[in-house]
Scaffold this motif. Structure first.
Motif, PDB file in Angstrom:
ATOM      1  N   ASN A   1       0.829  -1.211   0.000  1.00  0.00           N
ATOM      2  CA  ASN A   1       0.000   0.000   0.000  1.00  0.00           C
ATOM      3  C   ASN A   1       0.861   1.258   0.000  1.00  0.00           C
ATOM      4  OD1 ASN A   1      -2.355  -1.620   0.142  1.00  0.00           O
ATOM      5  ND2 ASN A   1      -2.047  -1.849   2.352  1.00  0.00           N
ATOM      6  N   TRP A   2       1.551   1.476  -1.100  1.00  0.00           N
ATOM      7  CA  TRP A   2       2.372   2.669  -1.268  1.00  0.00           C
ATOM      8  C   TRP A   2       2.450   3.001  -2.759  1.00  0.00           C
ATOM      9  CZ3 TRP A   2       4.568  -1.690   1.337  1.00  0.00           C
ATOM     10  CH2 TRP A   2       5.323  -2.542   0.530  1.00  0.00           C
ATOM     11  N   GLN A   3       3.222   4.018  -3.110  1.00  0.00           N
ATOM     12  CA  GLN A   3       3.308   4.478  -4.498  1.00  0.00           C
ATOM     13  C   GLN A   3       3.990   3.432  -5.388  1.00  0.00           C
ATOM     14  OE1 GLN A   3       5.490   8.131  -4.982  1.00  0.00           O
ATOM     15  NE2 GLN A   3       5.454   8.053  -7.210  1.00  0.00           N
ATOM     16  N   HIS A   4       3.475   3.279  -6.627  1.00  0.00           N
ATOM     17  CA  HIS A   4       4.060   2.327  -7.574  1.00  0.00           C
ATOM     18  C   HIS A   4       4.282   2.984  -8.933  1.00  0.00           C
ATOM     19  CE1 HIS A   4       3.685  -1.345  -5.132  1.00  0.00           C
ATOM     20  NE2 HIS A   4       2.644  -0.703  -4.594  1.00  0.00           N
ATOM     21  N   ILE A   5       5.388   2.613  -9.559  1.00  0.00           N
ATOM     22  CA  ILE A   5       5.732   3.040 -10.915  1.00  0.00           C
ATOM     23  C   ILE A   5       5.991   1.772 -11.722  1.00  0.00           C
ATOM     24  CG2 ILE A   5       7.394   4.279 -12.359  1.00  0.00           C
ATOM     25  CD1 ILE A   5       7.983   6.064  -9.908  1.00  0.00           C
ATOM     26  N   LEU A   6       5.430   1.674 -12.924  1.00  0.00           N
ATOM     27  CA  LEU A   6       5.605   0.483 -13.751  1.00  0.00           C
ATOM     28  C   LEU A   6       6.434   0.813 -14.988  1.00  0.00           C
ATOM     29  CD1 LEU A   6       5.005  -2.469 -14.416  1.00  0.00           C
ATOM     30  CD2 LEU A   6       2.822  -1.726 -15.423  1.00  0.00           C
ATOM     31  N   GLU A   7       7.494   0.043 -15.200  1.00  0.00           N
ATOM     32  CA  GLU A   7       8.339   0.164 -16.380  1.00  0.00           C
ATOM     33  C   GLU A   7       8.358  -1.180 -17.105  1.00  0.00           C
ATOM     34  OE1 GLU A   7      11.284   3.605 -14.532  1.00  0.00           O
ATOM     35  OE2 GLU A   7      12.090   1.594 -14.875  1.00  0.00           O
ATOM     36  N   PHE A   8       8.413  -1.148 -18.428  1.00  0.00           N
ATOM     37  CA  PHE A   8       8.268  -2.378 -19.201  1.00  0.00           C
ATOM     38  C   PHE A   8       9.611  -2.869 -19.745  1.00  0.00           C
ATOM     39  CE2 PHE A   8       3.993  -0.464 -19.546  1.00  0.00           C
ATOM     40  CZ  PHE A   8       3.268  -1.523 -18.975  1.00  0.00           C
ATOM     41  N   ARG A   9       9.889  -4.138 -19.493  1.00  0.00           N
ATOM     42  CA  ARG A   9      11.125  -4.761 -19.962  1.00  0.00           C
ATOM     43  C   ARG A   9      11.199  -4.796 -21.481  1.00  0.00           C
ATOM     44  NH1 ARG A   9      11.292 -10.431 -16.800  1.00  0.00           N
ATOM     45  NH2 ARG A   9      13.403 -10.466 -17.618  1.00  0.00           N
ATOM     46  N   ASP A  10      10.060  -4.962 -22.146  1.00  0.00           N
ATOM     47  CA  ASP A  10      10.048  -5.099 -23.599  1.00  0.00           C
ATOM     48  C   ASP A  10       9.813  -3.763 -24.305  1.00  0.00           C
ATOM     49  OD1 ASP A  10       7.592  -5.246 -22.359  1.00  0.00           O
ATOM     50  OD2 ASP A  10       7.010  -7.143 -23.294  1.00  0.00           O
ATOM     51  N   LYS A  11       9.856  -2.647 -23.556  1.00  0.00           N
ATOM     52  CA  LYS A  11       9.778  -1.314 -24.155  1.00  0.00           C
ATOM     53  C   LYS A  11      10.812  -0.412 -23.485  1.00  0.00           C
ATOM     54  CE  LYS A  11       5.923   0.660 -25.163  1.00  0.00           C
ATOM     55  NZ  LYS A  11       4.570   1.289 -25.070  1.00  0.00           N
ATOM     56  N   PRO A  12      12.106  -0.698 -23.658  1.00  0.00           N
ATOM     57  CA  PRO A  12      13.151   0.082 -22.978  1.00  0.00           C
ATOM     58  C   PRO A  12      13.075   1.559 -23.347  1.00  0.00           C
ATOM     59  CG  PRO A  12      14.087  -1.291 -24.718  1.00  0.00           C
ATOM     60  CD  PRO A  12      12.675  -1.725 -24.543  1.00  0.00           C
ATOM     61  N   ASN A  13      13.375   2.405 -22.361  1.00  0.00           N
ATOM     62  CA  ASN A  13      13.254   3.847 -22.562  1.00  0.00           C
ATOM     63  C   ASN A  13      14.260   4.555 -21.659  1.00  0.00           C
ATOM     64  OD1 ASN A  13      12.307   6.624 -22.488  1.00  0.00           O
ATOM     65  ND2 ASN A  13      10.406   5.862 -23.383  1.00  0.00           N
ATOM     66  N   ILE A  14      15.014   5.497 -22.210  1.00  0.00           N
ATOM     67  CA  ILE A  14      16.031   6.188 -21.412  1.00  0.00           C
ATOM     68  C   ILE A  14      15.404   7.092 -20.353  1.00  0.00           C
ATOM     69  CG2 ILE A  14      17.781   6.104 -23.230  1.00  0.00           C
ATOM     70  CD1 ILE A  14      17.147   9.023 -23.848  1.00  0.00           C
ATOM     71  N   SER A  15      14.099   7.317 -20.425  1.00  0.00           N
ATOM     72  CA  SER A  15      13.433   8.115 -19.392  1.00  0.00           C
ATOM     73  C   SER A  15      13.090   7.276 -18.163  1.00  0.00           C
ATOM     74  CB  SER A  15      12.157   8.748 -19.950  1.00  0.00           C
ATOM     75  OG  SER A  15      11.187   7.752 -20.240  1.00  0.00           O
ATOM     76  N   TYR A  16      13.203   5.959 -18.262  1.00  0.00           N
ATOM     77  CA  TYR A  16      12.896   5.089 -17.132  1.00  0.00           C
ATOM     78  C   TYR A  16      13.823   5.382 -15.957  1.00  0.00           C
ATOM     79  CZ  TYR A  16       9.779   1.959 -19.798  1.00  0.00           C
ATOM     80  OH  TYR A  16       8.746   1.432 -20.521  1.00  0.00           O
ATOM     81  N   LEU A  17      13.271   5.309 -14.774  1.00  0.00           N
ATOM     82  CA  LEU A  17      14.066   5.503 -13.568  1.00  0.00           C
ATOM     83  C   LEU A  17      15.128   4.412 -13.434  1.00  0.00           C
ATOM     84  CD1 LEU A  17      14.263   7.468 -11.214  1.00  0.00           C
ATOM     85  CD2 LEU A  17      12.696   5.999  -9.939  1.00  0.00           C
ATOM     86  N   SER A  18      14.797   3.204 -13.851  1.00  0.00           N
ATOM     87  CA  SER A  18      15.773   2.102 -13.781  1.00  0.00           C
ATOM     88  C   SER A  18      16.974   2.377 -14.668  1.00  0.00           C
ATOM     89  CB  SER A  18      15.113   0.780 -14.194  1.00  0.00           C
ATOM     90  OG  SER A  18      14.560   0.869 -15.496  1.00  0.00           O
ATOM     91  N   TYR A  19      16.760   3.076 -15.797  1.00  0.00           N
ATOM     92  CA  TYR A  19      17.870   3.440 -16.677  1.00  0.00           C
ATOM     93  C   TYR A  19      18.697   4.557 -16.046  1.00  0.00           C
ATOM     94  CZ  TYR A  19      20.479   4.978 -20.754  1.00  0.00           C
ATOM     95  OH  TYR A  19      21.493   5.333 -21.607  1.00  0.00           O
ATOM     96  N   LYS A  20      18.022   5.594 -15.547  1.00  0.00           N
ATOM     97  CA  LYS A  20      18.733   6.740 -14.974  1.00  0.00           C
ATOM     98  C   LYS A  20      19.565   6.341 -13.770  1.00  0.00           C
ATOM     99  CE  LYS A  20      15.374  10.200 -16.482  1.00  0.00           C
ATOM    100  NZ  LYS A  20      14.384  11.228 -16.050  1.00  0.00           N
ATOM    101  N   LEU A  21      19.073   5.356 -13.011  1.00  0.00           N
ATOM    102  CA  LEU A  21      19.785   4.923 -11.809  1.00  0.00           C
ATOM    103  C   LEU A  21      20.641   3.685 -12.049  1.00  0.00           C
ATOM    104  CD1 LEU A  21      17.082   5.551  -9.071  1.00  0.00           C
ATOM    105  CD2 LEU A  21      19.030   6.965  -9.707  1.00  0.00           C
TER     106      LEU A  21
END
Length: 450
Positions: free
Chosen positions: A388-408
């Protein structure tokens, strides 16, 4: 760990940088030269050992080669010959031009690895070495590396494989050729091997089914340069032991960080290329790296007062967007996936933290990394485990340099970040066991306040 080799009064901080397959480390030393340059040309030399970088492992290839030396063949009950390529793009280019590699296969390779074919030659280059693994009559595992690259094994040193601890295996110097875009040149490299028996019941008669072997780099390059009154050592490593150092790999970027001596070194991550990094409060990028990294050119692009990155001591990019209006003393960012067993195992600890600390003290943000087809499964997990907290969804099959996982630069799952209200990264961890350290930090930060 390698910092212990230096005197505490000498080192102020160091920077680590990862270029996908290429890693760069900069150590910040005491000032001794005054220079101010827009462009800095750095010459490097080979240094022994993989440290301070992580050890990369590169695959070998099985081309079903046959052993030519009958005397050696008679000594072995079973054997396999593997090939390691120092310049795989040159090898495949020549095969393609010779009609031995399908056009589609080669073009897919060029696209995936961003190969510059203008720097390759339509000639055979002796850019690989062969490794012979055999089983003796006593069932010993013997290994020969054709270190002088002349297709003869018997004249090379024989290694009796006794341990899977790569640090106990000696470094081996090998020779190879490579094409530098102008001419074919010769080079030497220090490598190690890692050999793992996967099925002891099969390895005597069927080596191909029973073992894995990898080649590991055992050297890096070092150079020296100065910015204003500050002197630096730059260390660069092509982790996977190939000849080519390239800036334009996919996922190539660079973000700098200040690493302090009181932070666990195994919680740090080597930086990548292309993003800005910071030296003497100035912003630089790596403008060029020569093919073998004997020359590196840094380009100054401006001034800097705050250092952004993804290691402790740096500030998080776009932090206001990440926290989405929430006002807390600290933020815990959790990178996870429903496909990741250690991530799921960690969820009860996160639920417990959310109940222990008020939202004014700690906000949790989970960043899911999922396939498009698993979107529903992802949302069911959130409900089932009461996340029960904030969630962000990023897709493995749609890579994007704006993703937080990419930036970090998130490469391991789970990965956790503890960030203060100003966006300063306090803690980063990529191993479930580090949750203990995280809990202790939160306790000291929040529960022991007067």
């Amino acid at each position: 760990m390698w910092l212990r080799n230096y005197q505490p009064h000498v080192i102020k901080h160091f920077l680590v940088m990862k270029l996908s397959n290429l890693t760069l480390l900069i150590i910040f030393l005491l000032p001794f030269i005054s220079l101010s340059q827009e462009r800095i040309v750095i010459n490097t030399v080979v240094s022994k050992g993989h440290k301070p970088f992580s050890r990369g492992y590169a695959p070998v290839y099985d081309y079903d080669k046959k052993l030519a030396q009958d005397s050696l063949k008679r000594q072995l009950k079973s054997y396999k010959i593997y090939t390691y390529h120092f310049q795989i793009e040159q090898f495949r280019y020549y095969k393609y031009k010779s009609g031995l590699l399908e056009t589609t296969n080669f073009l897919n390779f060029v696209k995936e690895y961003d190969v510059d074919t203008t720097r390759l030659i339509n000639s055979e280059v002796n850019e690989s070495i062969d490794i012979l693994v055999g089983i003796s009559s006593n069932n010993d595992i013997l290994l020969y590396i054709d270190s002088n690259n002349n297709n003869e094994f018997e004249e090379n040193e024989r290694y009796l494989h006794k341990t899977n601890n790569i640090d106990s295996i000696p470094s081996i110097t090998v020779k190879y050729d490579y094409y530098n875009g102008i001419e074919i040149k010769s080079a030497k490299a220090k490598i190690k091997y890692e050999l793992t028996i996967t099925d002891s019941t099969k390895f005597v008669n069927s080596l191909k089914e029973a073992l894995y072997i990898y080649i590991a780099n055992d050297q890096h390059r070092t150079g020296f340069f100065a910015v204003d009154t500050l002197n630096y050592i730059i260390k660069i490593s092509n982790i996977f032991a190939g000849v080519n150092y390239k800036l334009d790999r996919s996922r190539a970027d660079i973000i700098t960080n200040e690493l302090e001596s009181n932070v666990f070194s195994d919680l740090k991550l080597a930086n990548r290329l292309i993003d800005t990094f910071y030296l003497s409060n100035k912003k630089y990028v790596i403008d060029k790296v020569s093919l073998t990294a004997d020359t590196i050119i840094l380009l100054r692009i401006g001034e800097a007062t705050r250092h952004f990155g993804y290691n402790p001591g740096t500030y998080l990019y776009d932090f206001d967007k990440v926290k989405s209006g929430r006002n807390s003393e600290y933020y815990l960012i959790d990178f996870w996936g429903t496909w990741c067993a250690p991530c799921i195992k960690l969820i009860p600890d996160l639920v417990n933290l959310s109940k222990t600390y008020s939202k004014n003290n700690l906000s949790i943000i989970s960043v899911g990394y999922e396939s498009l087809k698993d979107s529903l499964k992802y949302r069911e997990f959130i409900d089932r485990y009461e996340m029960n907290w904030q969630h962000i969804l990023e897709f493995r099959d749609k890579p994007n340099i704006s993703y937080l996982s990419y930036k970090l630069n998130v490469e391991l799952y789970p990965t956790l970040f503890l960030v203060d209200k100003n966006g300063l990264i306090i803690f980063r961890a990529s191993y479930p066991e580090h949750i203990v350290i995280l809990k202790e930090k939160l306790h000291n930060l929040l529960l022991t306040k007067p």
